[in-house]
Design a protein around this motif. Structure first.
Motif, PDB file in Angstrom:
ATOM      1  N   GLY A  51       0.794  -1.213   0.000  1.00  0.00           N
ATOM      2  CA  GLY A  51       0.000   0.000   0.000  1.00  0.00           C
ATOM      3  C   GLY A  51       0.832   1.269   0.000  1.00  0.00           C
ATOM      4  O   GLY A  51       0.536   2.229  -0.719  1.00  0.00           O
ATOM      5  N   GLU A  52       1.913   1.282   0.783  1.00  0.00           N
ATOM      6  CA  GLU A  52       2.758   2.481   0.871  1.00  0.00           C
ATOM      7  C   GLU A  52       3.445   2.775  -0.454  1.00  0.00           C
ATOM      8  O   GLU A  52       3.459   3.922  -0.920  1.00  0.00           O
ATOM      9  N   LYS A  53       4.039   1.760  -1.064  1.00  0.00           N
ATOM     10  CA  LYS A  53       4.713   1.956  -2.350  1.00  0.00           C
ATOM     11  C   LYS A  53       3.721   2.369  -3.432  1.00  0.00           C
ATOM     12  O   LYS A  53       4.037   3.202  -4.294  1.00  0.00           O
ATOM     13  N   PHE A  54       2.528   1.781  -3.409  1.00  0.00           N
ATOM     14  CA  PHE A  54       1.529   2.124  -4.409  1.00  0.00           C
ATOM     15  C   PHE A  54       1.140   3.592  -4.303  1.00  0.00           C
ATOM     16  O   PHE A  54       1.058   4.299  -5.314  1.00  0.00           O
ATOM     17  N   ARG A  55       0.909   4.064  -3.094  1.00  0.00           N
ATOM     18  CA  ARG A  55       0.514   5.461  -2.922  1.00  0.00           C
ATOM     19  C   ARG A  55       1.641   6.410  -3.305  1.00  0.00           C
ATOM     20  O   ARG A  55       1.379   7.483  -3.864  1.00  0.00           O
ATOM     21  N   ARG A  56       2.874   6.033  -3.025  1.00  0.00           N
ATOM     22  CA  ARG A  56       3.995   6.934  -3.296  1.00  0.00           C
ATOM     23  C   ARG A  56       4.388   6.955  -4.766  1.00  0.00           C
ATOM     24  O   ARG A  56       4.596   8.033  -5.344  1.00  0.00           O
ATOM     25  N   PHE A  57       4.491   5.785  -5.395  1.00  0.00           N
ATOM     26  CA  PHE A  57       5.043   5.722  -6.747  1.00  0.00           C
ATOM     27  C   PHE A  57       3.976   5.679  -7.840  1.00  0.00           C
ATOM     28  O   PHE A  57       4.308   5.896  -9.008  1.00  0.00           O
ATOM     29  N   VAL A  58       2.727   5.410  -7.484  1.00  0.00           N
ATOM     30  CA  VAL A  58       1.679   5.316  -8.505  1.00  0.00           C
ATOM     31  C   VAL A  58       0.644   6.425  -8.357  1.00  0.00           C
ATOM     32  O   VAL A  58       0.281   7.075  -9.347  1.00  0.00           O
ATOM     33  N   LYS A  59       0.164   6.656  -7.165  1.00  0.00           N
ATOM     34  CA  LYS A  59      -0.898   7.637  -6.974  1.00  0.00           C
ATOM     35  C   LYS A  59      -0.383   9.061  -6.802  1.00  0.00           C
ATOM     36  O   LYS A  59      -0.987  10.000  -7.317  1.00  0.00           O
ATOM     37  N   ALA A  60       0.718   9.222  -6.073  1.00  0.00           N
ATOM     38  CA  ALA A  60       1.184  10.568  -5.726  1.00  0.00           C
ATOM     39  C   ALA A  60       1.976  11.188  -6.875  1.00  0.00           C
ATOM     40  O   ALA A  60       2.816  10.516  -7.482  1.00  0.00           O
ATOM     41  N   PRO A  61       1.728  12.455  -7.202  1.00  0.00           N
ATOM     42  CA  PRO A  61       2.556  13.164  -8.178  1.00  0.00           C
ATOM     43  C   PRO A  61       3.883  13.570  -7.522  1.00  0.00           C
ATOM     44  O   PRO A  61       3.986  13.521  -6.291  1.00  0.00           O
ATOM     45  N   PRO A  62       4.868  13.935  -8.333  1.00  0.00           N
ATOM     46  CA  PRO A  62       4.881  13.995  -9.799  1.00  0.00           C
ATOM     47  C   PRO A  62       5.186  12.617 -10.389  1.00  0.00           C
ATOM     48  O   PRO A  62       5.797  11.773  -9.739  1.00  0.00           O
ATOM     49  N   ARG A  63       4.761  12.443 -11.645  1.00  0.00           N
ATOM     50  CA  ARG A  63       4.997  11.175 -12.313  1.00  0.00           C
ATOM     51  C   ARG A  63       4.982  11.408 -13.818  1.00  0.00           C
ATOM     52  O   ARG A  63       4.022  11.963 -14.354  1.00  0.00           O
ATOM     53  N   ASN A  64       6.031  10.992 -14.510  1.00  0.00           N
ATOM     54  CA  ASN A  64       6.106  11.098 -15.971  1.00  0.00           C
ATOM     55  C   ASN A  64       6.240   9.720 -16.611  1.00  0.00           C
ATOM     56  O   ASN A  64       6.728   9.589 -17.730  1.00  0.00           O
ATOM     57  N   TYR A  65       5.817   8.680 -15.907  1.00  0.00           N
ATOM     58  CA  TYR A  65       5.948   7.309 -16.363  1.00  0.00           C
ATOM     59  C   TYR A  65       4.614   6.586 -16.133  1.00  0.00           C
ATOM     60  O   TYR A  65       3.816   6.974 -15.283  1.00  0.00           O
ATOM     61  N   SER A  66       4.396   5.547 -16.913  1.00  0.00           N
ATOM     62  CA  SER A  66       3.206   4.710 -16.751  1.00  0.00           C
ATOM     63  C   SER A  66       3.560   3.484 -15.916  1.00  0.00           C
ATOM     64  O   SER A  66       4.695   3.012 -15.948  1.00  0.00           O
ATOM     65  N   VAL A  67       2.577   2.972 -15.208  1.00  0.00           N
ATOM     66  CA  VAL A  67       2.760   1.774 -14.400  1.00  0.00           C
ATOM     67  C   VAL A  67       1.637   0.792 -14.724  1.00  0.00           C
ATOM     68  O   VAL A  67       0.462   1.151 -14.645  1.00  0.00           O
ATOM     69  N   VAL A  68       2.018  -0.411 -15.115  1.00  0.00           N
ATOM     70  CA  VAL A  68       1.059  -1.494 -15.344  1.00  0.00           C
ATOM     71  C   VAL A  68       1.118  -2.408 -14.129  1.00  0.00           C
ATOM     72  O   VAL A  68       2.183  -2.918 -13.780  1.00  0.00           O
ATOM     73  N   ILE A  69      -0.023  -2.590 -13.481  1.00  0.00           N
ATOM     74  CA  ILE A  69      -0.051  -3.353 -12.222  1.00  0.00           C
ATOM     75  C   ILE A  69      -0.977  -4.551 -12.377  1.00  0.00           C
ATOM     76  O   ILE A  69      -2.093  -4.442 -12.893  1.00  0.00           O
ATOM     77  N   MET A  70      -0.477  -5.685 -11.908  1.00  0.00           N
ATOM     78  CA  MET A  70      -1.305  -6.893 -11.811  1.00  0.00           C
ATOM     79  C   MET A  70      -1.726  -7.045 -10.357  1.00  0.00           C
ATOM     80  O   MET A  70      -0.892  -7.149  -9.465  1.00  0.00           O
ATOM     81  N   PHE A  71      -3.027  -7.036 -10.125  1.00  0.00           N
ATOM     82  CA  PHE A  71      -3.578  -7.255  -8.795  1.00  0.00           C
ATOM     83  C   PHE A  71      -3.909  -8.737  -8.669  1.00  0.00           C
ATOM     84  O   PHE A  71      -4.698  -9.270  -9.466  1.00  0.00           O
ATOM     85  N   THR A  72      -3.315  -9.387  -7.688  1.00  0.00           N
ATOM     86  CA  THR A  72      -3.386 -10.837  -7.633  1.00  0.00           C
ATOM     87  C   THR A  72      -3.516 -11.333  -6.199  1.00  0.00           C
ATOM     88  O   THR A  72      -3.557 -10.528  -5.257  1.00  0.00           O
ATOM     89  N   ALA A  73      -3.580 -12.647  -6.057  1.00  0.00           N
ATOM     90  CA  ALA A  73      -3.650 -13.299  -4.746  1.00  0.00           C
ATOM     91  C   ALA A  73      -2.892 -14.613  -4.857  1.00  0.00           C
ATOM     92  O   ALA A  73      -3.475 -15.656  -5.152  1.00  0.00           O
ATOM     93  N   LEU A  74      -1.595 -14.558  -4.639  1.00  0.00           N
ATOM     94  CA  LEU A  74      -0.717 -15.696  -4.891  1.00  0.00           C
ATOM     95  C   LEU A  74      -0.453 -16.554  -3.664  1.00  0.00           C
ATOM     96  O   LEU A  74       0.186 -17.605  -3.787  1.00  0.00           O
ATOM     97  N   GLN A  75      -0.897 -16.125  -2.502  1.00  0.00           N
ATOM     98  CA  GLN A  75      -0.628 -16.919  -1.310  1.00  0.00           C
ATOM     99  C   GLN A  75      -1.384 -18.250  -1.378  1.00  0.00           C
ATOM    100  O   GLN A  75      -2.504 -18.319  -1.881  1.00  0.00           O
ATOM    101  N   PRO A  76      -0.759 -19.334  -0.880  1.00  0.00           N
ATOM    102  CA  PRO A  76      -1.377 -20.671  -0.997  1.00  0.00           C
ATOM    103  C   PRO A  76      -2.774 -20.755  -0.400  1.00  0.00           C
ATOM    104  O   PRO A  76      -3.633 -21.473  -0.917  1.00  0.00           O
ATOM    105  N   GLN A  77      -3.023 -20.017   0.700  1.00  0.00           N
ATOM    106  CA  GLN A  77      -4.328 -20.125   1.344  1.00  0.00           C
ATOM    107  C   GLN A  77      -5.450 -19.534   0.485  1.00  0.00           C
ATOM    108  O   GLN A  77      -6.620 -19.815   0.714  1.00  0.00           O
ATOM    109  N   ARG A  78      -5.082 -18.729  -0.518  1.00  0.00           N
ATOM    110  CA  ARG A  78      -6.098 -18.145  -1.404  1.00  0.00           C
ATOM    111  C   ARG A  78      -6.561 -19.139  -2.466  1.00  0.00           C
ATOM    112  O   ARG A  78      -7.617 -18.953  -3.062  1.00  0.00           O
TER     113      ARG A  78
END
Length: 328
Positions: A51-78
């Motif tokens: 959550g912290e990295k997402f807010r800092r590097f994706v949501k918060a400006p400034p940003r001159n780059y695009s980010v493609v994110i895969m939202f997943t659930a890779l833990q075995p219990q999922r």
């Protein structure tokens, strides 16, 4: 007069020639963010974010780059088998971009796992995984920035086309060598050649019409069930909702399908075919009349039951279809 000109020049330099403190801070912050992302990408093609990295590097400006994110659930219990399959294709795509000669800091690939960034899922009102979203360099993501996984599948080539449409970055997907296909083909040819050699003195089975009819029937059943579509699009086997845990084997849209769905359709078509064969044999064979009656009843039962199931699947995918048979 000279004093006025000097004051005017100093004013212009202050307004346009010398960057403000805020502008310098913004450029410094942007440079640090890009540098950090490049460093992470140098270690792993797909950046793992919370959550912290997402807010800092994706949501918060400034940003001159695009980010493609895969939202997943890779833990075995999922127990998300589709997430693992999609992650493998996503890794292939990201590595193809990372080791490409055209690699730049224009696009970065990242992933957010539900167990590491559940707050991000809540922020974006997401209740399913896997999902792919493109966050453009400017502005908020549009509807077209969300990848239509159920329609296009998660093959790396399909993802690369979507990324190219959204970012103008063309990625040539390079897959690691897979020798399983050639080995299986070689093994199959060796088995066929061995059987032909063992029966070299009696090759009448090659002229048996029942063998060729059965082979042709199997080919038709495989093709009509949608296996070729699966090979081209690479859809998931099934879909599991990470919130409710409910697994869907039949896709709710007529524009897509799951692999499990093709297996179900293949089984139902085979059962209908078996029913038709029993009906034909009951009408044309010279067996005892009692056995022929049993075959006739069994054939009618197979055709009616499995055809009604096929029709119910059709109704579920093509909403508004008015007809049904036995099952609604």
């Amino acid at each position: 007069m000279n004093m006025d000109i000097t004051v005017l020049l100093l004013l212009l330099l202050t307004l346009y020639g010398v960057p403000s403190t805020g502008q310098k801070k913004k450029e410094t912050l942007l440079s640090e963010k890009v540098g950090q992302l490049m460093d992470w990408t140098g270690r792993r093609a797909v950046i793992r974010m919370n959550g912290e990295k997402f807010r800092r590097f994706v949501k918060a400006p400034p940003r001159n780059y695009s980010v493609v994110i895969m939202f997943t659930a890779l833990q075995p219990q999922r127990q998300c088998g589709v997430c693992k399959q999609a992650d493998e294709e996503y890794q292939i795509l990201a590595n193809s971009w990372r080791y490409s000669s055209a690699f730049t800091n224009k696009v970065f690939f990242a992933t957010v796992d539900f167990d590491e960034g559940s707050d991000v899922f809540q922020m974006l009102n997401m209740n399913s995984a896997p999902s792919f979203i493109h966050f453009p360099a400017k502005g908020k993501p549009k509807k077209s920035d969300s990848y239509e996984l159920q329609v296009r599948g998660f093959a790396a080539e399909q993802l690369a086309r979507w990324v190219g449409d959204r970012t103008d970055v063309q990625i040539r997907v390079i897959r690691p060598p897979n020798y399983a296909g050639p080995l299986m083909l070689g093994f199959l040819l060796a088995v066929i050649g061995g059987l032909a050699y063992l029966r070299r003195n009696n090759l009448e089975f090659l002229y048996n019409k029942n063998v060729w009819a059965f082979s042709a029937l199997c080919f038709c059943l495989i093709m009509t069930s949608g296996q070729m579509w699966n090979h081209i699009r690479g859809p998931p086997y099934a879909h599991k909702n990470p919130t409710t845990g409910q697994v869907s084997y039949i896709h709710g849209s007529s524009q897509a399908q799951f692999v499990a769905e093709t297996h179900i359709v293949l089984l139902f078509n085979s059962a209908v075919t078996m029913g038709m064969v029993l009906l034909h044999e009951a009408a044309t064979s010279d067996m005892d009349i009692a056995k022929r009656k049993i075959m006739c009843v069994a054939g009618i039962g197979l055709v009616m039951l499995f055809f009604s199931w096929l029709l119910s699947i059709f109704r579920a995918k093509y909403h508004g279809y008015p007809y049904s048979f036995l099952l609604s």
